[in-house]
Design an enzyme around this catalytic site. Structure first.
Site, PDB file in Angstrom:
ATOM      1  CG  ASP A   1      66.687 -17.927 -87.402  1.00 21.43           C
ATOM      2  OD1 ASP A   1      67.399 -17.692 -86.414  1.00 21.43           O
ATOM      3  OD2 ASP A   1      65.861 -18.861 -87.452  1.00 21.43           O
TER       4      ASP A   1
ATOM      5  CD  GLU B   1      71.467 -18.576 -85.848  1.00 24.42           C
ATOM      6  OE1 GLU B   1      71.609 -18.864 -84.651  1.00 24.42           O
ATOM      7  OE2 GLU B   1      70.357 -18.505 -86.405  1.00 24.42           O
TER       8      GLU B   1
END
Length: 623
Positions: free
Chosen positions: A266, A303
């Site tokens: 993330d 990401e």
């Protein structure tokens, strides 16, 4: 399997359990045993010169509960706890990962270039919201045609529900979803059905309630850097090596103790690391090294909003050697074009067919140009990088849930446009990602939800509404009050998928289209390993044509109108094309507006839609 062995937490051996924890500023650590191996007993751990405390304690076995006392203070749960059955503030539970009856022998994983992802949140994917209930839905996912499940974060969090990005016990699956064995059963069953399983992990911050890492060591957090969610993790300051090792061991634990096929990291742009070798590169290298003698593979995907090509380059070229990246530019271009979003980061995207085509050609749109909202040049060129390493979507948890009312894209555009956009997504060379329910145009929103205590909860509610004050639609405080309270149970419950609607129209028709597109993606030579070329270009401001070529000389052509109506000219001279299907076929569109075409004139669209053609060299429609 590999020879990797854990070093942190409660590690079960034959007849004993080793406890090992890092607490460099603590003189004495005692483990408080609360299970059958010594209820109510306190056992001292031996402190080493490196600040690790450890002891091998006979008689402690799986299921026993324990906590640590630090210099007489506490007790506190284990920062590397494998399970928190009473919540993140309660005792940790010993888990023996060695004896789960795995049946996935021979499973080697699925290469990223062959994957179609399906992102889901365990708590809202099924009415029950558990690992066990998700197991029952795995045959459905196989029959849909995806081959990889991406689970939103599972690290345990405070409260009864959460997106997962407030996780504080990184090694412990959230107890509200089930036990560690339940999660293993989910993964084992997925592999039996031919489905890979990926997990979203958060290494840029820890949640605000129940993160005991800082109690054991002040060095877990950076003294100089912060993130949008609070203190940054210390990946580059004093005593950073044990911190880096802690999170790398967490990644290895998921890959080896749970047989996961990969991780999605993330928001790596929020990981602050000024050291010589980036933490993300170190993590990726450790995962790959741990599998070097194994037959299976594991993919690491990040990401990252910066569009850094170096993340995908080999370390020999100064890169991080990741397998892939989430590339949101495609989503932003499509939402700007289809729904007209123009505020916040959408202001950096033109939302035209030409912009979509450029994004599809490069993997992302920004390759070094100035981006006004971003605040400067953004991105790098992607020459030589396979487009399959870019994961793209029309929806994901962020792009729905970060909207005030959790609206999905298909809630804001007509279904004809949604079908056309879906065809484009699934026929591109990039790796597609679906968000749960989009394959039947689910009516349920995906809102932001938390369940923090009375001290923190109201602050979360206030912060959520304040966050939208910069948007024109929510400049009025009265309007902001309408934003659903993330702390309310009804906000969470509203996000559970309604599976019953899938069998009714128009949802059933959309589902059939997704099945057909995913089947084509698996079976068509020009869309798989045999693909040799890709060309996409705008056909006016609202339409595109895309060609996928295969090494056997066959090709697939997609002509798609994303907005409006009218003719689209297409190149018929180079090849002879046979129609395969259109998104306006009656089986996919109950209110069908047939798309008209012949061998001589333009394709006539009365509304948005898509036509798929195959070159006659590979004719022979599959059903």
């Amino acid at each position: 399997m590999s020879s990797w062995e854990p070093t942190l937490g409660a590690i079960v051996h034959s007849g004993a359990t080793q406890f090992r924890v890092w607490a460099p500023e603590v003189k004495s650590v005692e483990v408080m045993l609360e299970g059958s191996g010594g209820a109510g007993e306190a056992r001292s751990l031996t402190r080493g010169p490196d600040g690790f405390h450890q002891a091998l304690i006979p008689g402690v076995t799986e299921g026993d509960r324990y906590r640590y006392r630090l210099d007489g203070q506490g007790p506190f749960p284990d920062p590397a706890s494998r399970f928190q059955p009473e919540g993140v503030h309660g005792p940790s539970q010993v888990v023996d990962a060695r004896h789960f009856p795995w049946t996935d022998f021979g499973w080697t994983g699925i290469p990223l270039e062959e994957i179609s992802f399906y992102e889901l949140h365990i708590g809202t994917f099924t009415p029950e919201g558990t690992f066990a209930a998700a197991v029952d839905r795995l045959p459905y996912l196989r029959d849909l045609g995806i081959n990889a499940v991406e689970l939103m974060p599972l690290a345990d969090f405070p409260g009864r529900w959460n997106w997962g990005y407030d996780g504080v016990a990184p090694f412990a699956p959230a107890r509200c979803y089930g036990s560690p064995a339940d999660l293993r059963r989910l993964i084992d069953r997925a592999h039996a059905l031919g489905l890979a399983v990926f997990l979203d992990v958060v290494y840029n911050h820890l949640g605000p309630d129940g993160a005991y890492q800082g109690t054991f060591s002040p060095y877990y957090y950076s003294k100089t850097a912060t993130t949008a969610w609070g203190a940054a993790i210390n990946f580059d300051g004093p005593q950073c090596e044990p911190v880096r090792d802690y999170f790398i061991e967490n990644a290895l634990h998921w890959i080896h103790e749970y047989h996961l096929d990969g991780l999605r990291l993330d928001a790596t742009h929020a990981i602050v690391d000024t050291s010589g070798r980036q933490f993300v590169a170190s993590l990726n290298g450790a995962v790959k090294a741990s599998l070097k003698d194994a037959e299976r593979q594991a993919c690491i995907i990040a990401e990252d909003e910066r569009n850094l090509a170096e993340m995908l380059l080999p370390e020999s070229e100064g890169g991080w050697a990741l397998d892939g990246v989430w590339a949101d530019d495609f989503h932003h271009q499509m939402r700007r074009l289809l729904a007209g979003d123009s505020e916040s980061y959408f202001e950096d995207f033109e939302g035209t067919a030409a912009g979509v085509a450029a994004t599809a050609r490069n993997g992302w749109f920004y390759t070094g140009q100035h981006a006004p909202h971003f605040g400067g040049p953004r991105g790098m060129q992607t020459t030589g990088i396979a487009l399959s390493r870019f994961v793209v979507c029309l929806q994901n948890h962020d792009q729905i849930g970060n909207r005030a009312f959790g609206e999905r894209l298909h809630h804001q555009i007509d279904l004809a446009a949604w079908r056309a956009a879906s065809a484009l997504l699934l026929l591109l060379p990039e790796t597609p990602l679906l968000f749960m329910g989009q394959e039947w145009a689910a009516t349920t929103p995906f809102l932001f939800f938390t369940d923090h205590g009375p001290a923190l909860g109201p602050l979360v509610t206030e912060g959520r509404r304040k966050e939208f004050s910069r948007f024109s639609a929510f400049s009025n405080p009265v309007t902001r009050k309408r934003i659903p309270d993330p702390q309310q149970a009804c906000t969470f419950e509203a996000c559970r998928l309604n599976w019953a609607e899938m069998g009714t129209e128009p949802h059933a028709s959309v589902f059939r289209l997704y099945q057909r597109l995913l089947k084509l993606r698996r079976s068509e030579p020009g869309l798989g390993k045999s693909a040799t070329g890709f060309h996409i270009e705008a056909a006016g401001p609202d339409a595109l044509t895309a060609v996928r070529n295969a090494c056997d000389g066959s090709a697939l052509l997609l002509v798609v109108r994303l907005r409006g109506s009218g003719p689209i000219d297409w190149d018929r001279a180079a090849r002879a094309w046979d129609p395969v299907f259109t998104t306006e076929d009656a089986s996919f569109a109950p209110d069908s507006h047939p798309i008209r075409f012949d061998s001589d004139g333009p394709i006539q669209f009365s509304r948005p839609g898509a036509v798929v053609f195959r070159s006659r060299a590979a004719a022979g429609e599959e059903n």
